[in-house]
Structures are given as C-alpha cells and as structure tokens.
Write an enzyme that holds these catalytic residues in place. Structure first.
Site, PDB file in Angstrom:
ATOM      1  CB  SER A 108      -0.940  -0.037   1.211  1.00 44.43           C
ATOM      2  OG  SER A 108      -1.816   1.075   1.195  1.00 44.43           O
ATOM      3  CG  HIS A 167      -4.479  -0.741  -0.740  1.00 44.68           C
ATOM      4  ND1 HIS A 167      -4.445  -0.567   0.620  1.00 44.68           N
ATOM      5  CD2 HIS A 167      -4.866  -2.023  -0.919  1.00 44.68           C
ATOM      6  CE1 HIS A 167      -4.806  -1.673   1.231  1.00 44.68           C
ATOM      7  NE2 HIS A 167      -5.058  -2.582   0.308  1.00 44.68           N
ATOM      8  CG  ASP A 216      -5.861  -5.671   2.262  1.00 50.10           C
ATOM      9  OD1 ASP A 216      -6.272  -6.818   2.512  1.00 50.10           O
ATOM     10  OD2 ASP A 216      -5.955  -5.133   1.141  1.00 50.10           O
TER      11      ASP A 216
END
Length: 1019
Positions: free
Chosen positions: A57, A84, A175
C-alpha cells in the site's frame, strides 16, 4: 533466423498476455537492460512453479522496486503485485516497475494465464482472484470493504496450496494478514517486510501479529530468500505426498522428533495424518535451510525453541468467520429449528465446537443461533463450548479481538449488532462472549463433553489417521444427545462408524445420532498409554507403514485361535456371560428355553454343564489354562467326545475374561460307527465299567466343587453379616457426623452466598470502572501510554496511537521496540530510570513535522503505593512555545526602543521597588543594576529620593490610580554635580505580575535651572 535465449524466453513467457503489453514490456527492457548472453529462465513443466503474491500500500512502490532490483534473473516463479490504487486514475505502475527489472512486467487483463518469469500487476478499480492458474478480474465492490490483498492471497492459497508464497510490504492498516494465514494453513511460505525498513509499518506489523509470518526481512533480503527457496524441491511438488529425499532419515528419526514434540507440547503426533505431518516438517526444513531429516533433528536439539514452533506449525490454527456460508444456512434453516423445537423446558441449548482455533467458528455458531432464536434469545439459555489443543489459540479466542479484515466475511449488519470497533479492530460484544466457554482440550486423550445438541467439527478429522478418527467419532457419538446433530467438513465422513449416524445433509455432511448398545472405549489417555506401551520401535514401524493394525483383545484372540487351528469357542467374562462367538459352536451350545440369555452355563448341551463349571472354577482359582479331555456330550440323541480348554485372558481394563475352546475328538478305530446302536453292557463290560468309573469320578469332583463353593459362600455370608453389623454401627456414627456437617455446610453456604453477592457487586463495580476508563481514554485528547514494570506497553489512548506510532498489536511489546513520531531516542532508558528512581522526568521534544511537545514520564503507583510501571504523557505545546517566543521577541524589541530614548525611565512595583531601569537612567546617575533593581525608590543614590513629598505623591498614585507631572527633585549627591529633575509618574497594568506598576520618567532640567539663575542677577 535463430533467436537468442533471451528473445526465446520473452516470446514463450508472455503467452496469455495481450500483444501490446508484451511488445511494450520487451521494448522497454531492451532499452534499459543489455542482453545477458546465454542466461535463460528455466521453464518448469506444467503448473509446478511457485506463485508469489505481493501486497503493498502506501510506500510499497519503493519496497517492491527494491525487491525486484535484487531478485535473481532466473527465478523460476511468477510474481503478482496487488497494491491499493486510486480507482479514479489510470495506473502507470507497470511502466515504472519495468525500468527496475529485466523480468517482463504486465498489467493484468481478465483471463490471463500465469507464466513463470513474469511480474503481473493488478489494474486499478478492480478486484482480482486466481483459479487454476488464471487471473480473473472483477469490478471493485461498492457494498463491501475493499481488501484486494486478502482476497487475492486467499484465492492463491486455495489454488496453489503449498506452492503459494505471500509477501506483505509497506502499507497502513491490516490488509493481507488474513491472506497470509490462509497461505500458511495450506503449507505455503510467508514474508513480511521488516518494520524498520518499511515506510509505513502498519501492514507488516498486522501480518506479524497474526502469527502467520515465517520471515521478517527488508526487501533486498526477501528477494534473496525467494531466490533460494524457489529452487527447493518442496515448492515443486504437485501431489499431496511429501518430497521423499529430504525426509530420507528413516522412521527412527521421525519417531525421535515426535518424542521431542510430545515432551515439549504434550501432544502425540504419531496418530496425525502422516502425509500432512511430513509436508509440514519439510516446510520447516525449507525455512531453516536444512537439507536432511537427521540434520533437522540435530537443529531441533540445538534450538529447543524451534520444537514449539514446529508444534504450532503442525497444528493448523486457521479459520474465519462463517466459513462455507451455505453450511451455516443449513444450520439456520433446519438444524437450529429442530433443536429449538425438541428442547425440553428450561433446558439449555448445548453446542460444542472442537478444534475452534482462535474462536471464529464458535462465535459464528453463537451469532447464527442468536439470529435463529430471535425474540426468544432472552428466555433460552445457551452453552457453547469452543475447544482446541493450542493454549495460544484459546487465549485469542477468549479475547474475541480480530482485525478489521473480517469485514470480508462478516456482513455489515452483523458487524454493527455483534461487534464493537476498538482501536482499529473488531471485538465480539460481551453479550456474545459470555455465551461461549473456551478451554484447552485434546480429543485424543481428554474426557469428552456430554449431552450436546450439536457438535460442529469441520476440517479436523482430515488431519488424523483412521484409528484416531474412529475414536474421535466415538467420542462425538457419546457426547451427543439422542437425537443430536454432528456437522463435519465437506471432505470428511463418519467412515466405518456409519451405523452410528444417520445422514441429514449429504452435501454439507450433517449427521444425526443413532442410539446403539455398543460400548465404546473412551478411557482417558488410552492412546497415550498404548503409545507408551508399544515403545519407540512400534511407533516408528507405524510411521513407516500406510496403516497399522490395532493390537487389542480381539486380535489377540484371533492369534490364539489361529495357533490352535481355529477350534470353535466363545469368549466369556467373569460371570460366564458370552462376549463373542468364535467359529461353529452349535454342536456344543444351544439356546436354553425361557428368557433369552447368553450365559455359557445355561447354553451348554447335556453332559457339558458339569465339566464347564468345574473347569472354569479351576481356571479362575489357578489363573492357568485348564484342559478336560474325552468328555461325552449328547448331540442329536447320540454321544460324542469333546476336548474342553479354558484359557484365562486379561481385557483392556484388566478385567478377567476366559476363552472357552471346544475340540471334537475323532472316533477310535475300535468304537462303533456312527448310526449303530449303543452296544449292550454285556458286549463290552470292561469298557462300560471304565466309563462308569470316569463319570463317577467327574461327578465326585463336581460335587466336591459344589460343596467347596457352598462352604466358601457360607463363610463369606458369615463374614459379610459381621461386617454389616459393624457397618451399621459405623453408619449410625457417620449419620450423626453428617448431621453436624450438614449444619456446618448450611452455615458455609450462607457465607458463600454472601461472598457471592459481594463478588457480583464488585464485578459490577469493576465493569462500571472499566467502562468509565474506556470512555475516559476514548475522550482524552492527550496521548497517554501506560507501561508495566518491565517496560512493556500495557495500555494507551487513541491519541497516543497517532503521536507515538502505535497499533493494537503493540500491546505487550517493550517500549524500546517502538519507533515514535517524536525525537526521543532514549525513551526506554528514561522509562527505566523513572521506574527505578521513582522520579519524574519532563523534557521538551519535537516531532517529525517540527512541532513541539512536552514529554512527561512519571511512575505508575498502585493503591498500596508501590511502583508498578510508568506513565508517559505527551502534550502539544507548539502554540505556547510560539507565543513565548513571540512575547520574548516583542519584549526585546520594546526594550531596544526604550533604551534608545534619552529620558531615564524606571518601573516600580506596588511596594515602590525598582523592577526595571533604562540604560539612560544608569548612564545619567552613574548607577549599576545591582544598586538599583529590587531596591526601594527611596534608597536609590544614597537616599537622594527619600523625600516626604515624593512619598506622598507615589502613595496617592497607588490609591487613586492617578499620575502626577513635573514633580521637582534636587539631587545634590556627592557622586555627581547637583542636578535638578522633574519626575513624571503614571500607573501601568502588568500582564506578567499581579497588581500594577508605576512608570517613572525623570527629566534632567539642571541646565535649564542654571540658565534661569544666571538670567535673574542680570535682570
């Protein structure tokens, strides 16, 4: 035209990708990287190559670029990057990464098949999964949280099994943690970037907190480790069988490792499925870089902590909420309504979830049951038991705290109703947690539960050998009510115990208990005792074979019968009740008229009863085999000769059993042929006489045994009578003691009732205090961190999480392991000094943005005034710091201006003491600051200002708050020539001191007065 190996790799390695992507990747790499001669990526056959799923991310681009830059060019694996990305803008991530590696980088399109030696990048605004080696794209969900890394890694674990590799790089939130757990459950390898090297360490720390990370390394080291393990045969295995060569150490070595595991963890893995066990051991060998089983055994002996790590790896503690949603719908649609309907009044609903791991399965069952009960929830008692052999998993289950990734599995409505958001995580609400009781329990050795309405044990039996499966299923049958329900995993069945259960749902393996009279061996620890009895050699032999025969009583009987050419016989207990028939016994036994009975003495044919009774009694007394030959019995109206054998045997619970064998005696050559009439007495007088003598001897023995039994019985009755008389007296005395004890118990019961009420009251107070503390922490805007006496984080406020870079997983970690956002490198030493010295330390620190904070560390004091840690507070003083700086600068500026004024100025407080004087004052009156500051105005200049009129004027100024002008004073001090001055005073309001100040301005008019005096004589 002959192509170079590099061109050949690019041509064959991009099958399934769009031509534009292939040409683009080829052009960019040709422009950036020179050809490498004859270096080519080896192409594994089929789908045997490992697939590396990489999640990142914020800050992940730099980490992934570094990983690719240090990755071996010939790595025979595929890489899939899931990051992401902003859904509103197109991504140029593949182009950026193409400049850092010679490996082709392709942006994924729907349906592309993965090939080794390629890097695949997920496009923005999509959700990606993998199935059968094909990448599938779907629109980003709008109604569900977007967790693309977890979603892909889960599908990768399901598709690639032990060939899956998961990597979590820099990023915030959590995540990817659940995805790594899924990969580890399938036997794959997992990595997380070291928090020290991560630009944002939220995702790596969450992955580490899940307990599913094998390697914690910086990106460069991750690349080197991927290159190493990519060549290992473990990742090339496609079948379920473990690689044979690394485990070639033999069953003795495995048995030794199992002994170490049993000693360390108390678990016996010899009855767990050996294919799974071997693959898990091979996985640990791969992680530690050990080549052979013998070397791994030595490694475990040198590193005892790794034995516990191996034990945790063998126990697959991975699950999730509402796994197989259709199975839970079956429960809600048919099973729960049936249980509720059949429940007796006031009886609780009892559910057991063995192998519950970290509790998700148990809480899912509780939520489904609460929804099924609806409005009856408050009136129906619920008892739900979650058990597992892992103490670590049970501790997590009791806490009921899970990462926010569970939003993938739990609908939003259930999250709102049954969960509470706590520090970026979800905790099961207290009302649900109170329904569930979690405990450590071993299905193989511990006593089972009882009277259960439902047992849900999914994906546990698949890890057990057939022998242990049978015992566990017997335990479940015993634990269930009649009727009760059993749910297994979709890959599990009841196997050879199908007669104990009826099928309710064939697809989702739901069964109902059938009543049976079969007696099960549920003795606690029986498997452990048998393992200890067989020894290491037997365990090793069982490991080396696909399955081993169970050495029990029935097999021992088979062995004995086979050694005797399998004569007919029966197995009886101490009371002569038949336990089992062996062979054709009808010539010797027949059912007796009347009530059905399996008593051997009642079923014996004519002529056999007396001999059976005598032989069994003799075998019981001597505990030795007894043999009776040439016994005559009547069969179908004729006489036949039989040899009788009684063999004492011990059962599994050390009860006494007897094996009774009947063996026909072949007729001799002299006797009559079958079917002839019995010869007369006169024909064979001698033989007839011998038969009569034999029968008479047998009868005497039988009568003697009867007499002995009667005499023994009479003696026993007399002794029993005496014992009963003595017992009666003892019982009367005991009754009196019980009456006294009853009164004491009633008194104790009242005390316990009182204590219980006090405890309930205190629990309510503690609950209220805990709620107050939680609300206080949530509402406080000051970062606060509480440390234990050993420097580990005990609790912190939400504001501290941002200010000091903390996450919920940091609870219990030493404060020295934290990298706070403020510049305080010696925080651990400061806290230790505060705890040891019981002092307070306060200092001003700056954060990464340059803002100022006041850091205060004070001792944590208990109610009995003991030091039990430290409390860290951090207060933002940036505005105050700026204000003080501005005030200081303004004052310095004002003083500079005032000092440039030629008129002498003095500030007096309400006591008429000098608080400040201008430079002009010191120069005019040739005074030093130490002669002026904090002195009364009347004492200045050797009392030159000690004038009654001036004193009255200053006093009036203070009382009336009205200044005065041109108060003339003559200064005839000897230090300087006489001066004449005019004093002007006015009151001033002080911002820094309480009260008012007086500003006194002194105007030197000596020259003017002198000029006036000179003019007067001339006039």
């Amino acid at each position: 035209m002959k192509r170079s190996p590099r061109s050949r790799r690019l041509a064959t390695g991009n099958r399934g990708a769009p031509p534009s992507a292939i040409n683009k990747a080829t052009r960019e790499q040709s422009a950036t990287f020179p050809a490498r001669g004859n270096v080519a990526v080896p192409q594994p056959s089929g789908d045997t190559f490992p697939i590396v799923g990489i999640g990142a991310s914020a800050g992940g681009l730099e980490a992934f670029s570094e990983l690719l830059a240090h990755l071996s060019f010939d790595a025979a694996m595929a890489f899939v990057l899931v990051q992401h990305l902003d859904p509103k803008y197109p991504s140029i991530l593949s182009e950026i990464l193409s400049r850092t590696t010679p490996i082709p980088v392709i942006e994924v399109q729907h349906g592309v098949r993965i090939e080794p030696g390629h890097v695949y990048v997920m496009p923005p605004n999509t959700s990606m999964t993998i199935a059968e080696g094909v990448l599938n794209l779907a629109p980003r969900p709008d109604d569900r949280p977007h967790m693309p890394i977890d979603r892909f890694l889960r599908s990768l674990a399901e598709d690639s099994k032990s060939r899956a590799i998961g990597v979590i790089l820099s990023g915030s939130a959590s995540d990817g943690a659940l995805g790594l757990k899924a990969i580890k459950a399938e036997g794959g390898i997992t990595f997380a970037e070291a928090p020290q090297s991560a630009k944002f360490d939220g995702m790596p720390r969450s992955a580490m907190a899940s307990g599913a990370v094998d390697f914690v390394l910086p990106p460069k080291a991750i690349a080197q480790e991927l290159t190493r393990i990519g060549r290992h045969p473990y990742l090339g295995e496609t079948g379920v069988a473990p690689p044979s060569e690394p485990l070639a150490g033999g069953p003795e070595t495995l048995a030794h490792i199992f002994g170490m595991l049993r000693e360390k963890s108390g678990l016996d893995f010899t009855l767990y499925r050996q294919t799974t066990i071997r693959r898990r051991i091979a996985r640990r060998m791969l992680i530690h870089g050990v080549g052979t089983l013998d070397a791994y055994r030595r490694y475990l002996e040198e590193h005892p902590s790794q034995v516990q790590a191996l034990s945790h790896d063998l126990l697959v503690n991975v699950t999730r909420f509402f796994r197989d949603a259709d199975a839970f719908r079956i429960l809600q649609r048919s099973i729960f309504p049936s249980i509720i309907k059949q429940r007796p009044a006031n009886a609780p609903i009892r559910i057991w979830a063995p192998g519950c791991a970290t509790g998700e399965e148990a809480y899912s069952l509780a939520i489904e049951l609460l929804e099924s009960l609806g409005d009856e929830t408050a009136t129906v008692p619920i008892q739900l038991f979650g058990t597992d052999v892992s103490e670590t998993a049970i501790v997590k289950a009791r806490a009921g705290i899970y990462p926010e990734n569970i939003e993938l599995d739990v609908p939003e409505a259930r999250l709102r109703r049954f969960f509470v958001k706590l520090d970026g995580q979800y905790q099961v609400r207290k009302t649900v947690r109170e329904l569930c009781v979690f405990a450590k329990h071993n299905l193989a050795t511990d006593p089972p539960f009882s009277k259960m309405d439902l047992i849900v044990c999914r994906n546990v039996l698949i890890y057990l050998e057939a022998e242990l499966q049978r015992r566990v299923l017997s335990v479940f049958h015993y634990a269930l009510k009649t009727p009760g329900f059993l749910m297994l995993g979709v890959s599990e069945t009841v196997g050879s115990l199908a007669d104990l259960f009826s099928v309710v749902d064939k697809k989702y393996k739901v069964y109902a208990k059938r009543p049976t009279s079969r007696r099960f061996d549920l003795g606690v620890g029986s498997l452990d005792r048998r393992t200890a009895r067989t020894g290491t050699g037997t365990a090793a032999k069982r490991l080396g074979e696909a399955g081993g025969a169970r050495s029990d009583l029935l097999q021992e009987v088979d062995r004995l019968l086979l050694s005797k050419y399998a004569p007919a016989g029966v197995l009886v207990n101490e009371a002569a009740e038949i336990l089992q028939f062996r062979g054709h016994t009808s010539p010797f036994l027949e059912p007796a008229p009347g009530a059905a009975s399996l008593n051997l003495l009642k079923m014996a044919r004519e002529g056999l009863l007396m001999e059976l009774r005598v032989a069994i009694d003799k075998a019981r007394k001597q505990n030795a085999p007894v043999r009776r030959e040439k016994l005559s019995i009547k069969q179908n109206g004729r006489l036949a000769q039989v040899t009788l054998q009684i063999l004492p045997m011990s059962g599994p619970a050390r009860e006494r059993n007897y094996l009774v064998l009947f063996e026909r005696v072949a007729p001799s050559r002299e006797p009559r042929a079958l079917g002839r009439r019995i010869p007369s007495v006169t024909a064979h007088p001698r033989r007839h006489s011998e038969n009569l003598r034999h029968e008479l001897t047998a009868t005497k023995e039988f009568l003697q045994s009867i007499i002995e039994e009667r005499e023994a019985a009479n003696q026993e009755l007399q002794a029993a009578n005496e014992e009963l008389l003595s017992s009666n007296e003892e019982l009367q005395s005991t009754n009196e003691e019980l009456e006294t004890a009853k009164e004491e118990l009633q008194s104790v019961n009242e005390e316990l009732t009182t204590v219980n009420e006090e405890q309930q009251h205190r629990n309510a107070e503690l609950s209220q205090l805990n709620n107050d503390l939680n609300n206080l922490f949530a509402g406080v805007t000051i970062p606060i961190v509480m440390l234990a006496s050993d420097g580990r984080i005990r609790r912190f406020t939400p504001m501290a999480a941002k200010a000091l870079n903390l996450i919920p997983a940091d609870l219990g970690r030493p404060i020295g392991d934290i990298r706070p956002n403020v510049d305080v490198s010696d925080l651990e030493q400061v806290c230790k000094h505060v705890i040891d010295a019981a002092t307070v330390v306060e200092r001003e620190v700056r954060d990464r943005d340059g803002r100022w904070h006041s850091l205060r560390v004070r001792p944590y004091t208990t109610a009995d005034n003991q030091i039990d840690g430290a409390v860290i507070t951090l207060e933002d003083i940036n505005a105050l710091k700026s204000s003080v700086e501005h005030v200081t600068a303004a004052r310095e500026h004002a003083e500079t201006i005032v000092d440039s004024v030629p008129v002498p100025l003095v500030l007096l407080d309400t006591d008429l003491r000098v608080t400040w004087a201008s430079r002009s004052f010191y120069e005019t009156f040739e005074l030093a600051p130490e002669e002026t500051i904090n002195r009364f105005v009347y004492e200045m200049g050797n009392g030159r200002w000690s004038l009654p009129a001036l004193r009255r004027a200053l006093t009036d100024l203070l009382e009336k708050n009205v200044g005065f002008h041109e108060f003339e004073v003559e200064d005839d001090s000897a230090r300087v020539e006489a001066k004449t001055m005019l004093l002007n005073a006015r009151p001033m309001r002080s911002e820094q001191k309480v009260g008012r100040l007086i500003l006194l301005a002194i105007d030197d008019i000596t020259a003017r007065k002198k000029a006036e005096r000179q003019r007067r004589p001339s006039e």
